[in-house]
Design an enzyme around this catalytic site. Structure first.
Site, PDB file in Angstrom:
ATOM      1  N   ARG A  47      62.274  40.386  60.855  1.00 30.20           N
ATOM      2  CA  ARG A  47      60.957  40.674  62.085  1.00 30.20           C
ATOM      3  C   ARG A  47      60.943  39.921  62.853  1.00 30.20           C
ATOM      4  O   ARG A  47      60.319  40.016  64.097  1.00 30.20           O
ATOM      5  CB  ARG A  47      60.349  39.778  60.945  1.00 30.20           C
ATOM      6  CG  ARG A  47      58.641  40.169  60.712  1.00 30.20           C
ATOM      7  CD  ARG A  47      58.598  38.967  59.680  1.00 30.20           C
ATOM      8  NE  ARG A  47      59.165  38.597  58.262  1.00 30.20           N
ATOM      9  CZ  ARG A  47      58.492  37.780  57.620  1.00 30.20           C
ATOM     10  NH1 ARG A  47      57.576  37.570  57.421  1.00 30.20           N
ATOM     11  NH2 ARG A  47      59.217  37.116  57.477  1.00 30.20           N
ATOM     12  N   ASP A 179      75.489  37.290  41.704  1.00 28.43           N
ATOM     13  CA  ASP A 179      75.944  36.166  40.994  1.00 28.43           C
ATOM     14  C   ASP A 179      76.622  36.037  41.722  1.00 28.43           C
ATOM     15  O   ASP A 179      78.190  36.075  41.260  1.00 28.43           O
ATOM     16  CB  ASP A 179      75.604  36.536  39.466  1.00 28.43           C
ATOM     17  CG  ASP A 179      76.378  34.886  38.790  1.00 28.43           C
ATOM     18  OD1 ASP A 179      76.986  34.366  39.320  1.00 28.43           O
ATOM     19  OD2 ASP A 179      74.479  33.928  38.442  1.00 28.43           O
ATOM     20  N   HIS A 180      77.306  34.880  42.699  1.00 25.83           N
ATOM     21  CA  HIS A 180      78.723  34.725  43.332  1.00 25.83           C
ATOM     22  C   HIS A 180      80.109  33.918  42.295  1.00 25.83           C
ATOM     23  O   HIS A 180      81.072  34.041  41.913  1.00 25.83           O
ATOM     24  CB  HIS A 180      78.116  34.453  44.613  1.00 25.83           C
ATOM     25  CG  HIS A 180      78.777  32.473  44.299  1.00 25.83           C
ATOM     26  ND1 HIS A 180      77.170  31.946  44.124  1.00 25.83           N
ATOM     27  CD2 HIS A 180      79.296  31.645  44.326  1.00 25.83           C
ATOM     28  CE1 HIS A 180      78.076  30.281  43.999  1.00 25.83           C
ATOM     29  NE2 HIS A 180      78.710  30.519  43.969  1.00 25.83           N
ATOM     30  N   HIS A 242      74.707  30.765  36.591  1.00 23.52           N
ATOM     31  CA  HIS A 242      76.200  31.041  37.120  1.00 23.52           C
ATOM     32  C   HIS A 242      76.780  30.468  35.875  1.00 23.52           C
ATOM     33  O   HIS A 242      77.825  31.246  34.757  1.00 23.52           O
ATOM     34  CB  HIS A 242      76.831  30.164  37.585  1.00 23.52           C
ATOM     35  CG  HIS A 242      75.970  30.159  39.299  1.00 23.52           C
ATOM     36  ND1 HIS A 242      75.567  31.586  40.180  1.00 23.52           N
ATOM     37  CD2 HIS A 242      75.268  29.347  40.623  1.00 23.52           C
ATOM     38  CE1 HIS A 242      75.066  31.871  40.945  1.00 23.52           C
ATOM     39  NE2 HIS A 242      75.075  30.142  41.633  1.00 23.52           N
ATOM     40  N   LYS A 343      74.943  17.534  40.675  1.00 23.31           N
ATOM     41  CA  LYS A 343      75.019  17.173  42.180  1.00 23.31           C
ATOM     42  C   LYS A 343      75.078  15.739  42.241  1.00 23.31           C
ATOM     43  O   LYS A 343      74.611  14.734  41.101  1.00 23.31           O
ATOM     44  CB  LYS A 343      73.292  17.308  42.977  1.00 23.31           C
ATOM     45  CG  LYS A 343      72.517  18.777  43.261  1.00 23.31           C
ATOM     46  CD  LYS A 343      74.351  19.594  44.192  1.00 23.31           C
ATOM     47  CE  LYS A 343      73.176  20.906  43.737  1.00 23.31           C
ATOM     48  NZ  LYS A 343      73.770  21.524  44.908  1.00 23.31           N
TER      49      LYS A 343
HETATM   50  C1  BG6 Z   1      74.073  27.952  44.511  1.00 25.00           C
HETATM   51  C2  BG6 Z   1      73.515  27.255  44.222  1.00 25.00           C
HETATM   52  O1  BG6 Z   1      74.149  29.301  43.973  1.00 25.00           O
HETATM   53  O2  BG6 Z   1      75.953  27.947  44.379  1.00 25.00           O
HETATM   54  C3  BG6 Z   1      74.053  26.124  44.981  1.00 25.00           C
HETATM   55  O3  BG6 Z   1      72.001  27.070  44.304  1.00 25.00           O
HETATM   56  C4  BG6 Z   1      75.313  25.419  44.521  1.00 25.00           C
HETATM   57  O4  BG6 Z   1      73.023  24.887  44.956  1.00 25.00           O
HETATM   58  C5  BG6 Z   1      76.021  26.778  44.524  1.00 25.00           C
HETATM   59  O5  BG6 Z   1      75.342  24.178  44.853  1.00 25.00           O
HETATM   60  C6  BG6 Z   1      78.267  26.076  44.349  1.00 25.00           C
HETATM   61  O6  BG6 Z   1      79.012  26.918  44.505  1.00 25.00           O
HETATM   62  P1  BG6 Z   1      80.381  27.429  44.252  1.00 25.00           P
HETATM   63  O7  BG6 Z   1      80.236  28.440  44.578  1.00 25.00           O
HETATM   64  O8  BG6 Z   1      80.149  25.928  45.148  1.00 25.00           O
HETATM   65  O9  BG6 Z   1      79.918  26.354  42.569  1.00 25.00           O
END
Ligand code: BG6
Length: 501
Positions: A47, A179-180, A242, A343
């Site tokens: 936007r 999903d990275h 994850h 965390k």
């Molecule tokens: C993200 C979460 O999907 O993954 C974050 O939202 C988290 O909270 C992160 O810190 C962790 O990813 P990685 O690749 O640094 O382990």
């Protein structure tokens, strides 16, 4: 190498942080590695009222994330970047469509488009619907794909609704749920380690494995994401997506072929076989949540979770989640899985530990230790086997020795980061490393009762000082004479090693 068709990437929510922080750097890396097709266009939309040049400057030429890149190459790459504003996500997309058509003709992108939704999930349905109304999901003149960012749903019901909504306008094989973790080389290596070696697979079952442990620890707190995190929590943020993806790769049966359909078919079976915990007693005994408290780390005062920006001062959102569960199938019957994420732990680490059963009859002093296979996802990526050896000298005294492999020894040309890998796969139409709708729903089906139980008043919320390995009693979750492995940043560090930074 697979062929990548000419195509255009249209990013919704392009003025947001993800585009500058992850997407453009990943696309630039693909450009430098010559992985982009000959005709390629990136069109940002949102936007915000920006010109092409404003957008190029913001995400590439003047972006803090690109400062160290080769500026000459960055300028050439930026010529492929464009911007088109929209009135709102729920408006008609006539101008956007016209711009896409023009760019498609000028740059010969062959009508192949990926729509990347980097917007709040609340507008995923609206965007898909508007794209479909503008005839942009129709694949008669080129293929059309949709990438959606996490979170995919807030619970089972919202995930089911979202799946249903998207499927009204796109087919399942057009939808790529990112999903990275699946883009990480070391996560993919779980499949290769298991299924390209005959030495592990015969032992990979209830007959030889005592239990499996997965740890995901982060040393940072919620940083600037307090507002988002407070509505999410560790279970939704990390575990549902994850970590359950990691579990499904560790526990799946061998697929008949290494295709996206066959691999995802096997993964979903694992998620469906996870024993759902419904009664309060089981939930109390098998789940543990905690929240970090103010503390001092290396002389520095660190805020507690409830003092973080955007967090409710009386919040009951968990920053530590540990779950014990079983997978009810032939292979895993009776083997406990322990998965924790948090965390503000002592260090940042993600690893899987396979604990093998001890020998049935102990002959030697110290031979009662279990063999462990440690698969390190991050950092110091690698694999280590712990096994017993004889201490030199008289008698038979046994000590643990390490046999290790470090990923850095073979990654000669540098490893693609998760976003590079995932974007390239979507460009090539390979959805293996994306979550399928049924996988996401199966994961929520397991997580939902835990969320409901935690929302009630009966589940204890343990505090832990920022910088330690979670609540004091977290080892109580583990059956028998076992403890969480609390690893250091290096694969070979033994438990007890503690980094307070
Ligand atoms: C993200 C979460 O999907 O993954 C974050 O939202 C988290 O909270 C992160 O810190 C962790 O990813 P990685 O690749 O640094 O382990």
């Amino acid at each position: 190498m697979k062929k990548t068709d000419n195509q255009m990437l249209i990013i919704f929510g392009a003025s947001g942080d993800l585009t500058a922080r992850k997407l453009i750097p990943a696309l630039f890396a693909l450009f430098q590695d010559k992985d982009l097709p000959e005709n390629y266009v990136i069109l940002g939309t949102s936007r915000s009222d920006l010109s092409d040049d404003d957008f190029r400057n913001r995400v590439a030429l003047e972006s803090a994330y690109m400062e160290n890149e080769d500026q000459e190459k960055l300028r050439t790459f930026s010529e492929k970047i464009f911007y088109q504003s929209i009135d709102g996500y729920d408006s008609n997309y006539n101008d956007l469509k016209e711009r896409i058509n023009k760019l498609n003709t000028s740059f010969a992108t062959d009508g192949n488009y990926i729509f990347y939704l980097s917007t709040p999930p609340s507008v995923y349905k609206t965007i898909s619907q508007r794209l479909s109304e503008a005839d942009l999901s129709n694949q008669s003149e080129g293929w059309r794909r949709l990438i959606v960012e996490k979170p995919f749903g807030y619970d089972l019901k919202t995930a089911q609704t979202l799946n249903k909504d998207l499927l009204e306008f796109f087919e399942e094989d057009q939808i790529y749920r990112i999903d990275h973790y699946l883009g990480k080389e070391t996560v993919q290596n779980l499949l290769v380690t298991r299924f390209s070696n005959s030495v592990f697979e015969p032992l990979w079952n209830r007959n030889y494995i005592q239990h499996i442990e997965v740890t995901n620890a982060e040393s940072l707190g919620v940083e600037k994401r307090g507002g988002y995190y407070d509505k999410s929590g560790a279970l939704r943020d990390m575990f549902q997506n994850h970590l359950l993806q990691v579990v499904s790769l560790v526990a799946m049966e061998p697929p008949v072929k290494a295709t996206s359909v066959e691999i995802r078919n096997e993964k979903v079976k694992v998620l469906k076989a996870m024993r759902i915990m419904n009664d309060e007693k089981t939930l109390f005994e098998n789940t543990m949540r905690g929240q970090y408290r103010p503390s001092e780390i290396e002389g520095q005062k660190v805020k507690g979770y409830r003092e973080e920006d955007g967090v409710d001062p009386e919040s009951l959102t968990e920053t530590f989640a540990a779950i014990k569960f079983y997978i009810d199938n032939w292979r895993w019957k009776g083997v406990p899985f322990y998965v924790r994420t948090a965390k503000r732990m002592p260090t940042k680490v993600t690893e899987v530990v396979i604990h093998f059963k001890s020998t049935p009859h102990s002959l030697f002093v110290g031979a009662d230790k279990d063999n462990k296979l440690i698969i390190r996802i991050h950092p110091d990526e690698g694999i280590m086997m712990k096994f017993g050896v004889k201490v030199p000298g008289q008698g038979f005294i046994v000590e643990e020795a390490n046999m290790d492999f470090y990923y850095s020894d073979i990654a000669i040309n540098g490893v693609m980061n998760a976003y590079e890998r995932l974007l390239l796969d979507a460009m090539q139409g390979d959805a293996t490393l994306y979550a399928r709708g049924d996988e996401v729903e199966a994961a929520w089906r397991f997580v939902d009762p835990i969320l409901n139980y935690w929302q009630g008043t009966k589940a204890p919320m343990y505090g832990y000082a920022a910088g330690v390995w979670g609540p004091e009693h977290s080892d109580d979750l583990i059956e028998g004479n076992y403890f969480w492995r609390n690893p250091g940043p290096n694969l070979a560090d033994d438990p007890g090693y503690c980094v307070l930074c």
